[in-house]
Write a protein that holds these residues in place. Sequence first.
Motif, PDB file in Angstrom:
ATOM      1  N   PRO A  86      27.211  20.003  68.254  1.00 40.84           N
ATOM      2  CA  PRO A  86      25.783  19.409  68.450  1.00 40.84           C
ATOM      3  C   PRO A  86      24.567  20.436  68.786  1.00 40.84           C
ATOM      4  O   PRO A  86      24.756  21.088  69.583  1.00 40.84           O
ATOM      5  CB  PRO A  86      25.848  18.462  69.461  1.00 40.84           C
ATOM      6  CG  PRO A  86      27.313  18.737  69.909  1.00 40.84           C
ATOM      7  CD  PRO A  86      28.042  19.671  69.426  1.00 40.84           C
ATOM      8  N   LEU A  87      23.640  20.375  67.660  1.00 40.38           N
ATOM      9  CA  LEU A  87      22.476  21.344  68.034  1.00 40.38           C
ATOM     10  C   LEU A  87      21.242  20.803  68.015  1.00 40.38           C
ATOM     11  O   LEU A  87      20.937  19.839  67.260  1.00 40.38           O
ATOM     12  CB  LEU A  87      22.617  22.427  67.064  1.00 40.38           C
ATOM     13  CG  LEU A  87      23.917  23.254  67.145  1.00 40.38           C
ATOM     14  CD1 LEU A  87      23.969  23.740  65.405  1.00 40.38           C
ATOM     15  CD2 LEU A  87      23.955  24.419  67.891  1.00 40.38           C
ATOM     16  N   ASN A  88      20.326  20.947  69.080  1.00 42.15           N
ATOM     17  CA  ASN A  88      19.004  20.256  68.946  1.00 42.15           C
ATOM     18  C   ASN A  88      18.068  20.999  67.959  1.00 42.15           C
ATOM     19  O   ASN A  88      18.557  21.854  67.315  1.00 42.15           O
ATOM     20  CB  ASN A  88      18.431  20.134  70.254  1.00 42.15           C
ATOM     21  CG  ASN A  88      17.942  21.416  71.259  1.00 42.15           C
ATOM     22  OD1 ASN A  88      17.656  22.377  70.436  1.00 42.15           O
ATOM     23  ND2 ASN A  88      18.010  21.487  72.302  1.00 42.15           N
ATOM     24  N   ARG A 106      22.317  18.841  59.125  1.00 43.53           N
ATOM     25  CA  ARG A 106      21.784  18.282  60.286  1.00 43.53           C
ATOM     26  C   ARG A 106      20.194  18.021  60.095  1.00 43.53           C
ATOM     27  O   ARG A 106      19.469  18.847  60.291  1.00 43.53           O
ATOM     28  CB  ARG A 106      21.759  19.102  61.384  1.00 43.53           C
ATOM     29  CG  ARG A 106      21.104  18.454  62.571  1.00 43.53           C
ATOM     30  CD  ARG A 106      21.025  19.678  63.245  1.00 43.53           C
ATOM     31  NE  ARG A 106      20.102  19.429  64.351  1.00 43.53           N
ATOM     32  CZ  ARG A 106      18.745  19.046  64.424  1.00 43.53           C
ATOM     33  NH1 ARG A 106      17.898  18.949  63.381  1.00 43.53           N
ATOM     34  NH2 ARG A 106      18.164  18.639  65.645  1.00 43.53           N
ATOM     35  N   ASN A 107      19.886  16.871  59.308  1.00 48.20           N
ATOM     36  CA  ASN A 107      18.608  16.569  58.952  1.00 48.20           C
ATOM     37  C   ASN A 107      17.544  17.829  59.162  1.00 48.20           C
ATOM     38  O   ASN A 107      16.788  17.693  59.752  1.00 48.20           O
ATOM     39  CB  ASN A 107      18.256  15.041  59.844  1.00 48.20           C
ATOM     40  CG  ASN A 107      17.969  15.591  61.387  1.00 48.20           C
ATOM     41  OD1 ASN A 107      19.108  16.124  62.107  1.00 48.20           O
ATOM     42  ND2 ASN A 107      17.067  15.051  61.887  1.00 48.20           N
ATOM     43  N   THR A 108      17.634  18.776  58.218  1.00 47.93           N
ATOM     44  CA  THR A 108      17.129  19.936  58.321  1.00 47.93           C
ATOM     45  C   THR A 108      16.123  20.362  56.946  1.00 47.93           C
ATOM     46  O   THR A 108      16.959  19.903  56.088  1.00 47.93           O
ATOM     47  CB  THR A 108      17.840  21.303  58.828  1.00 47.93           C
ATOM     48  OG1 THR A 108      18.233  20.986  59.847  1.00 47.93           O
ATOM     49  CG2 THR A 108      17.206  22.502  58.608  1.00 47.93           C
ATOM     50  N   ARG A 182      13.638  18.339  74.132  1.00 48.90           N
ATOM     51  CA  ARG A 182      14.808  17.590  73.870  1.00 48.90           C
ATOM     52  C   ARG A 182      14.376  16.301  73.334  1.00 48.90           C
ATOM     53  O   ARG A 182      13.510  15.728  73.613  1.00 48.90           O
ATOM     54  CB  ARG A 182      15.529  17.410  75.367  1.00 48.90           C
ATOM     55  CG  ARG A 182      16.195  18.683  75.837  1.00 48.90           C
ATOM     56  CD  ARG A 182      16.773  18.007  76.945  1.00 48.90           C
ATOM     57  NE  ARG A 182      17.710  17.026  77.098  1.00 48.90           N
ATOM     58  CZ  ARG A 182      19.007  17.207  77.348  1.00 48.90           C
ATOM     59  NH1 ARG A 182      19.624  18.399  77.371  1.00 48.90           N
ATOM     60  NH2 ARG A 182      19.937  16.177  77.074  1.00 48.90           N
ATOM     61  N   PHE A 183      15.389  15.782  72.289  1.00 52.36           N
ATOM     62  CA  PHE A 183      15.306  14.614  71.612  1.00 52.36           C
ATOM     63  C   PHE A 183      15.233  13.359  72.303  1.00 52.36           C
ATOM     64  O   PHE A 183      14.285  12.572  72.587  1.00 52.36           O
ATOM     65  CB  PHE A 183      16.279  14.496  70.738  1.00 52.36           C
ATOM     66  CG  PHE A 183      16.171  13.464  69.580  1.00 52.36           C
ATOM     67  CD1 PHE A 183      14.915  12.934  68.830  1.00 52.36           C
ATOM     68  CD2 PHE A 183      17.327  12.565  69.477  1.00 52.36           C
ATOM     69  CE1 PHE A 183      14.655  12.148  68.134  1.00 52.36           C
ATOM     70  CE2 PHE A 183      17.263  11.536  68.468  1.00 52.36           C
ATOM     71  CZ  PHE A 183      15.797  11.074  67.907  1.00 52.36           C
ATOM     72  N   ASP A 184      16.249  13.490  73.506  1.00 58.51           N
ATOM     73  CA  ASP A 184      16.387  12.258  74.338  1.00 58.51           C
ATOM     74  C   ASP A 184      14.848  12.067  75.102  1.00 58.51           C
ATOM     75  O   ASP A 184      14.389  10.971  75.555  1.00 58.51           O
ATOM     76  CB  ASP A 184      17.639  12.184  75.241  1.00 58.51           C
ATOM     77  CG  ASP A 184      17.810  13.503  75.969  1.00 58.51           C
ATOM     78  OD1 ASP A 184      17.021  14.436  75.690  1.00 58.51           O
ATOM     79  OD2 ASP A 184      18.597  13.591  76.679  1.00 58.51           O
TER      80      ASP A 184
HETATM   81  N1  LIG Z   1      13.540  17.507  59.429  1.00 58.81           N
HETATM   82  C1  LIG Z   1      12.699  17.987  60.449  1.00 58.81           C
HETATM   83  C2  LIG Z   1      12.950  17.446  61.691  1.00 58.81           C
HETATM   84  C3  LIG Z   1      14.390  17.511  62.119  1.00 58.81           C
HETATM   85  C4  LIG Z   1      14.562  17.166  63.672  1.00 58.81           C
HETATM   86  O1  LIG Z   1      15.212  18.226  64.211  1.00 58.81           O
HETATM   87  N2  LIG Z   1      14.313  15.977  63.997  1.00 58.81           N
HETATM   88  C5  LIG Z   1      14.282  15.747  65.452  1.00 58.81           C
HETATM   89  C6  LIG Z   1      13.812  14.386  65.865  1.00 58.81           C
HETATM   90  S1  LIG Z   1      14.433  13.118  64.636  1.00 58.81           S
HETATM   91  C7  LIG Z   1      15.875  15.615  65.687  1.00 58.81           C
HETATM   92  O2  LIG Z   1      16.848  15.846  64.824  1.00 58.81           O
HETATM   93  N3  LIG Z   1      16.306  15.796  66.800  1.00 58.81           N
HETATM   94  C8  LIG Z   1      17.588  15.368  67.250  1.00 58.81           C
HETATM   95  C9  LIG Z   1      18.264  16.894  67.996  1.00 58.81           C
HETATM   96  O3  LIG Z   1      17.252  17.487  68.506  1.00 58.81           O
HETATM   97  O4  LIG Z   1      19.409  16.702  68.331  1.00 58.81           O
HETATM   98  C10 LIG Z   1      13.101  19.590  60.376  1.00 58.81           C
HETATM   99  O5  LIG Z   1      14.040  20.053  60.105  1.00 58.81           O
HETATM  100  O6  LIG Z   1      12.172  20.160  61.198  1.00 58.81           O
END
Ligand SMILES: N[C@@H](CCC(=O)N[C@@H](CS)C(=O)NCC(=O)O)C(=O)O
Length: 344
Positions: A86-88, A106-108, A182-184
């Motif tokens: 897990p990585l922020n 990871r949603n990147t 931090r996300f949380d």
């Molecule tokens: N897609 C965007 C945003 C991705 C991102 O890191 N979003 C945050 C807010 S949803 C996230 O995933 N946080 C969760 C974490 O840090 O683990 C990016 O690549 O910069």
Amino acid sequence: MSLRIVPRLLAGLLTAALFATALPAQAGKTLDAIRQKGQLACGVSTGVIGFSALDSQGRWQGLDVDVCKAIAAAVLGDAGKVRWVPLNSQQRFTALQSGEVDLLSRNTTWSLTRDAGQGLHFAAITYYDGQGFLVPKKAKISSAKQLKGAEICVQSGTTSEKNLADFFRAQGTKVKPVVFDRFDASLKAFFSGRCQAYTTDASSLAFIRMKEAPKPDDYVVLPDLISKEPLGPLVRRGDDEWFAIVKWVVYALIEAEELGIGQARVDALKTSPDPAIQRLVGSGDDLGKALGLDKDWSARALRAVGNYGEIFARNVGADSPLQLPRGLNAPWNKGGLLYAPPLR
Ligand SMILES: N[C@@H](CCC(=O)N[C@@H](CS)C(=O)NCC(=O)O)C(=O)O
């Protein structure tokens, strides 16, 4: 002919011969190391439901998680052989650059500076997204432009932080970003009223509203999308073979949807008369050799997680609580942007 050019001529001929014969792909150093460890190290988020998050039984679930499982199934023969890291938002790129993870799923967002400027390679796009805003319903805001002057919660190290500034600068106005590592912490702050809006990828906002808000109905996601956020897995530069594997596993999942190869029918379709289907389920021409894999790599990936359409439905779409529409993430011939180059 002068004798001096003979060695050069020979070297030229040798190079030509090497490229003319289809070289059996070398397993790259990353793949070698993964095989040696018997494990794929996959970088995920610290918890974005639908993409990568732990479920109630402590198992990683999500669309990005399934991409790692598919790759583990293809290269190690077992979708379970993944070490989840897990990585922020801040940690993710260093973890990949340093070799702590073999890939980041990871949603990147794929962007020029991340791709070309950080020693990384985005392999494919697994989700076409855009940045949006979540606001309390009672604020009666209906468009992003009304957020002028507002305090907006956002996480650091994200494209969200940068786009937020760009969007309002382009409007000739300003907002006050309230930035969290931090996300949380960012969520806690927003839901306790610290900011008038929260901004990130729209797919994440859907989960944040549904799963993190004290009362989901008290919040709305605004219709505006202020950016393009093509999300997908990425690898370190310097290992073309590994890059190719990650890229083609994703394309196999996308192509399988187009060809109608469902998770439950991978083996039944071995006798399909369609050569394109045969190649993907492992009964046709060998596509593995060029990748340094065996012939069954894509069949294993599909058996493990299903095709892209099934992955989408289960994690974020019709069969999930998020109920996200296919939209741009439909196949190219069904009104979307998903398009795999030919697997042949
Ligand atoms: N897609 C965007 C945003 C991705 C991102 O890191 N979003 C945050 C807010 S949803 C996230 O995933 N946080 C969760 C974490 O840090 O683990 C990016 O690549 O910069």
